[in-house]
Scaffold this motif. Structure first.
Motif, mmCIF file in Angstrom:
data_model
loop_
_atom_site.group_PDB
_atom_site.id
_atom_site.type_symbol
_atom_site.label_atom_id
_atom_site.label_comp_id
_atom_site.label_asym_id
_atom_site.label_seq_id
_atom_site.Cartn_x
_atom_site.Cartn_y
_atom_site.Cartn_z
ATOM 1 N N ILE A 93 -0.142 -4.917 -3.206
ATOM 2 C CA ILE A 93 -1.430 -5.587 -3.021
ATOM 3 C C ILE A 93 -1.979 -5.265 -1.621
ATOM 4 O O ILE A 93 -1.250 -5.306 -0.624
ATOM 5 C CB ILE A 93 -1.280 -7.117 -3.184
ATOM 6 C CG1 ILE A 93 -0.645 -7.447 -4.548
ATOM 7 C CG2 ILE A 93 -2.626 -7.819 -3.042
ATOM 8 C CD1 ILE A 93 -0.319 -8.906 -4.737
ATOM 9 N N LYS A 94 -3.251 -4.981 -1.565
ATOM 10 C CA LYS A 94 -3.899 -4.658 -0.290
ATOM 11 C C LYS A 94 -4.513 -5.914 0.325
ATOM 12 O O LYS A 94 -5.356 -6.564 -0.282
ATOM 13 C CB LYS A 94 -4.991 -3.588 -0.508
ATOM 14 C CG LYS A 94 -4.440 -2.242 -0.942
ATOM 15 C CD LYS A 94 -5.511 -1.168 -0.998
ATOM 16 C CE LYS A 94 -6.427 -1.326 -2.186
ATOM 17 N NZ LYS A 94 -7.345 -0.156 -2.327
ATOM 18 N N TYR A 95 -4.022 -6.262 1.531
ATOM 19 C CA TYR A 95 -4.597 -7.357 2.301
ATOM 20 C C TYR A 95 -5.470 -6.742 3.402
ATOM 21 O O TYR A 95 -4.993 -5.910 4.182
ATOM 22 C CB TYR A 95 -3.503 -8.202 2.954
ATOM 23 C CG TYR A 95 -2.666 -9.052 2.004
ATOM 24 C CD1 TYR A 95 -2.803 -8.961 0.631
ATOM 25 C CD2 TYR A 95 -1.737 -9.951 2.508
ATOM 26 C CE1 TYR A 95 -2.035 -9.731 -0.224
ATOM 27 C CE2 TYR A 95 -0.961 -10.729 1.668
ATOM 28 C CZ TYR A 95 -1.109 -10.615 0.291
ATOM 29 O OH TYR A 95 -0.347 -11.374 -0.555
ATOM 30 N N VAL A 119 1.251 -4.946 0.903
ATOM 31 C CA VAL A 119 2.511 -5.666 0.720
ATOM 32 C C VAL A 119 2.989 -5.448 -0.712
ATOM 33 O O VAL A 119 2.172 -5.289 -1.631
ATOM 34 C CB VAL A 119 2.365 -7.166 1.027
ATOM 35 C CG1 VAL A 119 1.910 -7.387 2.468
ATOM 36 C CG2 VAL A 119 1.404 -7.829 0.050
ATOM 37 N N ALA A 120 4.300 -5.429 -0.875
ATOM 38 C CA ALA A 120 4.890 -5.267 -2.215
ATOM 39 C C ALA A 120 5.531 -6.588 -2.623
ATOM 40 O O ALA A 120 6.232 -7.220 -1.835
ATOM 41 C CB ALA A 120 5.936 -4.151 -2.199
ATOM 42 N N ILE A 136 -4.285 -12.717 -12.820
ATOM 43 C CA ILE A 136 -4.435 -12.552 -11.367
ATOM 44 C C ILE A 136 -4.386 -11.070 -11.010
ATOM 45 O O ILE A 136 -5.179 -10.586 -10.185
ATOM 46 C CB ILE A 136 -3.341 -13.343 -10.631
ATOM 47 C CG1 ILE A 136 -3.538 -14.850 -10.841
ATOM 48 C CG2 ILE A 136 -3.310 -13.005 -9.136
ATOM 49 C CD1 ILE A 136 -2.375 -15.700 -10.391
ATOM 50 N N VAL A 137 -3.476 -10.325 -11.647
ATOM 51 C CA VAL A 137 -3.361 -8.882 -11.389
ATOM 52 C C VAL A 137 -4.651 -8.167 -11.771
ATOM 53 O O VAL A 137 -5.143 -7.288 -11.048
ATOM 54 C CB VAL A 137 -2.142 -8.292 -12.146
ATOM 55 C CG1 VAL A 137 -2.169 -6.757 -12.110
ATOM 56 C CG2 VAL A 137 -0.834 -8.817 -11.562
ATOM 57 N N LYS A 166 -1.086 -0.226 -6.520
ATOM 58 C CA LYS A 166 -0.337 0.392 -7.626
ATOM 59 C C LYS A 166 0.677 -0.618 -8.164
ATOM 60 O O LYS A 166 0.934 -1.674 -7.551
ATOM 61 C CB LYS A 166 0.385 1.664 -7.169
ATOM 62 C CG LYS A 166 1.428 1.441 -6.081
ATOM 63 C CD LYS A 166 2.127 2.752 -5.704
ATOM 64 C CE LYS A 166 3.114 2.544 -4.562
ATOM 65 N NZ LYS A 166 3.851 3.778 -4.222
ATOM 66 N N ILE A 167 1.261 -0.264 -9.324
ATOM 67 C CA ILE A 167 2.333 -1.069 -9.933
ATOM 68 C C ILE A 167 3.479 -0.128 -10.285
ATOM 69 O O ILE A 167 3.263 0.923 -10.896
ATOM 70 C CB ILE A 167 1.864 -1.791 -11.211
ATOM 71 C CG1 ILE A 167 0.663 -2.699 -10.909
ATOM 72 C CG2 ILE A 167 3.007 -2.612 -11.819
ATOM 73 C CD1 ILE A 167 0.063 -3.331 -12.155
ATOM 74 N N GLU A 168 4.691 -0.487 -9.900
ATOM 75 C CA GLU A 168 5.875 0.321 -10.193
ATOM 76 C C GLU A 168 6.871 -0.497 -11.013
ATOM 77 O O GLU A 168 6.951 -1.730 -10.887
ATOM 78 C CB GLU A 168 6.556 0.768 -8.891
ATOM 79 C CG GLU A 168 5.766 1.760 -8.067
ATOM 80 C CD GLU A 168 6.489 2.142 -6.780
ATOM 81 O OE1 GLU A 168 6.085 3.137 -6.161
ATOM 82 O OE2 GLU A 168 7.464 1.448 -6.402
#
Length: 875
Positions: free
Chosen positions: A199-201, A212-213, A319-320, A331-333
């Motif tokens: 997520i980009k803060y 942050v991951a 939320i995503v 991104k999502i891993e």
């Protein structure tokens, strides 16, 4: 004749129970002044008998019956557990089927319904236990919420509260949104194939982001910092600046902490102190705000903006998607992690700040020291390492639960003067003890079920309660500490460690002298039993199919200390065969005698009687040694060896040559039934009664007779019969090679090793061999005789003269056997020499053919050797 357990099991059990044999003084006639006590791990009142219970209670019953027959004043304390969460769930579900929520009928009415359900269904387990043949003192049966134990629990809580070991406060706890607070060991961690969300803060006052991951994007509403490692050069210039949380646009600071793993994700992590155990500690170190973002049911609150009112897990994907829509999702891993689940309902557990009651870990300090000093002993001994390891990391125990069913916490608060106090008689409290106001309230929570269970080993002996019929005033003196605890290793920390802690704290002594932890019962392939696998073995079905004795003996013989049990029906059939074997042996004795007397009433005079008694004495010595050291499997194996291999196979066989020994053998067999009784109570009672010529209804039971005590072995008579048996085996084997197995032949020549022959009673040897090996005349020689076939046994060579034997049929049979093997070998050689076959055939088929070829080659070699020998003799 097959043994039919259905004819006797229920009948015998009722007689034993009605006569009071299971009670403390049930064996009064043979008591020696010593005491033995053991506590039944109280099964849940919601439960039914499973195979793990069967193992625990079988081993306990073996120990109890052994001690009872050895003259100990024996207490096996039975009872059931109220099982707070499980029981409340059952009744809640029943109400829901009627469209009723428990809140609609209120706490008092709900508890009334739970008690009614308990009275209706709570006896299921104890009824099933009777089917297994267990012998606890049923008149003393307790329930962890009966009035006496209710008093014990309140007394224990109040003392701990006044001593400062029970405290209350807002702490981060394990929270099940269905069942409430859980202790650490009530959380089961499972591998989870989840996702890692980046997520980009946005960095405040800058046109850049920090990424942050997280595995739990729904909790970012509770973030009160972003954290980086102070040694991470990528972010050192950002420490102290602010970032903006997406969606809700709240500002939080970037802080530095060595707790951050630089290699995880981007090296920058969100800090959610109210919803993560590690972040909780970080929050305390950095004085961060603790924001709780959902309620006790997992419903998101006003801190979550537009997502307020959604359930936490259901909100995740929404939320995503919102983060993606705002361009805040990098991104999502795929990510594998460990996720905690409630041990009862399997719901995902949340770290959650809540006001709870805790028992401070310091209460265990003295018990830990005493355990380390060896004042109580584990079997197997390696469990002390697991105990020490866990206790070394012990944390305060969250003992409050958000339930209605259970021991309500006996703490009161005055709504006028705010005074708080605990009482050991909570039902008698009407006014504030300080100001006298009747405007008081009791804490709504109940105690963790394991709190009352932790008192089980002494509360059932009357500690902290007024006299009642379920215990005697001297019980604590006589039965505490308990002699032994037997339970599964899987509740070492749930129950055993907590009993050790509580027993030592309240009574100053560790509660057990010995602790036996058994392993798991698995299926025959070593898999854990589960309904989903379809490999669950129901003990009641096995009792119905094979008998209670067969199930008990199977579990005992497989219970090697420290090793999981692999149970199969094949092994149960083996035990059933054993019951049939010993049953048929008793029928043989009754065919040749009646009204057999006990061993202490019979003078053993015959050689065979002396031999079997000597072997019984060895079995007694070994069995007692194994039972005293809790090697239940070795005790079972020893008894099996004596009864099957020695008495039933050879004692009965040898008695055919010495019928005068029958009465003595009957007395010895009666004594051996006492040896077996703790393992197989039903069939031993039946055989004992039948051999004595009485009905149990009119006679005394084997279960309150004295357990066998060994006398000295007679090694000389054992040597005589060992050589007799070896000679018979050798002669029978020799005669079988020349088709004389079931025919009587004129003579046999025996050549014993000199050191053996010099100590043999040759007349005795000849008498048994003549009858049982079907030989008219036995000759004892010192060298090999000419023109004879021979067989070499241990210490003896049997020789059969060829003069009266026609070898032609033997020669013809052996030639045919050789020719058949040659034909099979030729076929396999042809296949394996064919390159096309070897190349195209399945690998397992080729391997199997090669194995068969090697086997046939070995057989052929043996047959050729035998054929050469026969031809030589014929010529």
């Amino acid at each position: 004749m097959a043994y039919n357990p259905r004819e006797i099991e229920d009948k015998f059990y009722k007689i034993w129970e009605n006569r009071g044999y299971f009670e403390v003084d049930g064996n009064k006639k043979i008591q020696n002044g010593e005491h033995f006590s053991i506590m039944m791990p109280p099964p849940n009142v919601t439960g039914s008998l499973h195979i793990g219970h069967s193992l625990t209670f079988t081993l306990q019953d073996i120990a109890v019956r052994y001690k009872r027959m050895s003259g100990f004043r024996t207490l096996w304390q039975p009872g059931t557990d109220h099982a707070g969460i499980a029981t409340q769930n059952v009744v809640e579900k029943q109400l829901l089927t009627q469209g009723i929520k428990k809140e609609e009928i209120g706490r008092d009415e709900f508890l009334n319904r739970v008690w009614k359900w308990k009275e209706f269904s709570g006896s299921t387990m104890v009824g099933q236990l009777r089917k297994l043949g267990v012998s606890p003192a049923w008149s003393r049966e307790r329930f962890t919420m009966d009035k006496g134990l209710e008093k014990s629990v309140a007394t224990a809580f109040t003392k701990l509260y006044k001593d400062g070991y029970i405290i209350r406060g807002n702490y981060l706890v394990n929270w099940c949104t269905h069942d409430g607070a859980l202790s650490d060991i009530e959380v089961e961690f499972e591998e989870n194939k989840g996702k890692l969300y980046y997520i980009k803060y946005a960095i405040s006052d800058k046109s850049s982001d920090i990424i942050v991951a997280t595995t739990r994007p729904e909790t970012f509403f509770g973030d009160t910092a972003v954290m980086v490692n102070p040694n991470d050069e990528r972010y050192s210039h950002l420490i102290g600046t602010e970032v903006i949380l997406p969606i809700i646009n709240r500002k939080i600071k970037i802080i530095a902490d060595s707790h951050v793993d630089i290699s995880f994700g981007t090296g920058a992590v969100k800090v959610t102190p109210a919803h993560d155990s590690n972040d909780y500690e970080v929050g305390k170190r950095h004085n961060l705000e603790f924001l709780t973002i959902f309620d006790e049911k997992g419903i998101l609150n006003s801190h979550c903006g537009e997502f307020e009112g959604l359930e936490r897990l259901e909100a995740r994907n929404k939320i995503v998607e919102k983060l993606r829509e705002l361009g805040r999702l990098e991104k999502i891993e795929d990510h594998i992690n460990q996720v905690g689940h409630c041990y009862r309902c399997k719901n995902i557990v949340e770290p959650y700040i809540s006001k709870q009651w805790f028992l401070k870990k310091e209460v265990a300090e003295s018990s830990i020291k005493k355990m380390t000093n060896g004042e109580s002993r584990f079997h197997p001994v390696h469990w002390i390492n697991s105990y020490n390891s866990w206790m070394g990391e012990l944390r305060d125990w969250c003992i409050s639960r958000q339930l209605w069913w259970g021991h309500r916490i006996p703490v009161f608060t005055c709504n006028n003067c705010s005074h708080e106090w605990a009482s050991d008689s909570p039902k008698d409290i009407k006014i504030c003890e300080k100001c006298g106001s009747d405007n008081i309230s009791q804490d709504n929570d109940v105690l963790d079920t394991w709190f009352s269970s932790a008192l089980w080993n002494f509360s059932t002996l009357g500690w902290g309660q007024n006299k009642n019929s379920q215990f005697n005033l001297d019980d604590l003196k006589n039965f505490y500490p308990n002699s032994l605890l037997i339970t599964g290793f899987d509740i070492l920390f749930f129950w055993v460690a907590r009993m050790i802690m509580m027993g030592e704290y309240f009574l100053g002594e560790l509660p057990f002298k010995n602790i036996y932890l058994h392993a798991l019962v698995r299926d025959e392939n070593g898999n854990k039993m589960s309904k989903s696998r379809g490999n669950v073995i129901d003990p009641l079905d096995m009792i119905e199919k094979y008998s209670a004795d067969a199930l008990r003996f199977t579990l005992a013989v497989l219970a090697v200390q420290g090793r999981d049990i692999r149970l199969s029906e094949e092994k149960l059939e083996w035990s059933r065969n054993f019951t049939n074997k010993i049953h048929n042996a008793s029928k043989y004795l009754l065919m040749n005698g009646s009204n057999f007397k006990s061993l202490d009433e019979v003078q053993i005079e015959t050689p065979l009687g002396k031999y079997m008694l000597s072997r019984l004495n060895l079995a007694i010595i070994e069995t007692r040694e194994y039972l005293d050291s809790y090697r239940f499997n070795d005790g079972a194996t020893t008894i099996y060896r004596f009864l099957w291999n020695e008495f039933c196979d050879w004692g009965i066989e040898l008695s055919k040559a010495e019928k005068s020994s029958i009465n003595e053998l009957g007395a010895i067999y009666l004594e051996s039934m006492k040896l077996l009784h703790p393992y197989m109570p039903f069939i031993t009672e039946m055989i004992s009664s039948e051999l004595k010529g009485i009905e149990l209804e009119n006679g005394e039971s084997i279960m309150i007779s004295k357990y066998p005590i060994a006398e000295k072995q007679d090694l000389n008579i054992e040597s005589q019969f060992n050589n007799i048996i070896e000679s018979i085996i050798s002669i029978r084997r020799l005669k079988a090679t020349v088709d004389l197995a079931n025919k009587t032949n004129d003579e046999i020549f025996l050549e014993f090793d000199k050191n053996i022959k010099d100590n043999l009673d040759l007349d005795l040897v000849a008498r048994y061999i003549s009858k049982l090996a079907k030989v008219e005349k036995v000759h004892f020689v010192d060298s090999e005789i000419e023109n004879s076939l021979s067989d070499v046994g241990i210490g003896v060579k049997s020789q059969l003269p060829l003069a009266s034997i026609d070898i032609s049929p033997i020669l013809d049979r052996t030639v045919k056997q050789r020719d058949k093997l040659l034909k099979e070998k030729s076929k396999l050689d042809s296949m394996l020499n064919n390159e096309r076959f070897v190349k195209n055939a399945p690998e397992n088929i080729v391997t199997e053919n090669r194995t068969n070829l090697n086997r046939i080659a070995e057989q052929l070699m043996i047959v050729e050797t035998e054929l050469s020998k026969i031809k030589k003799l014929k010529n």
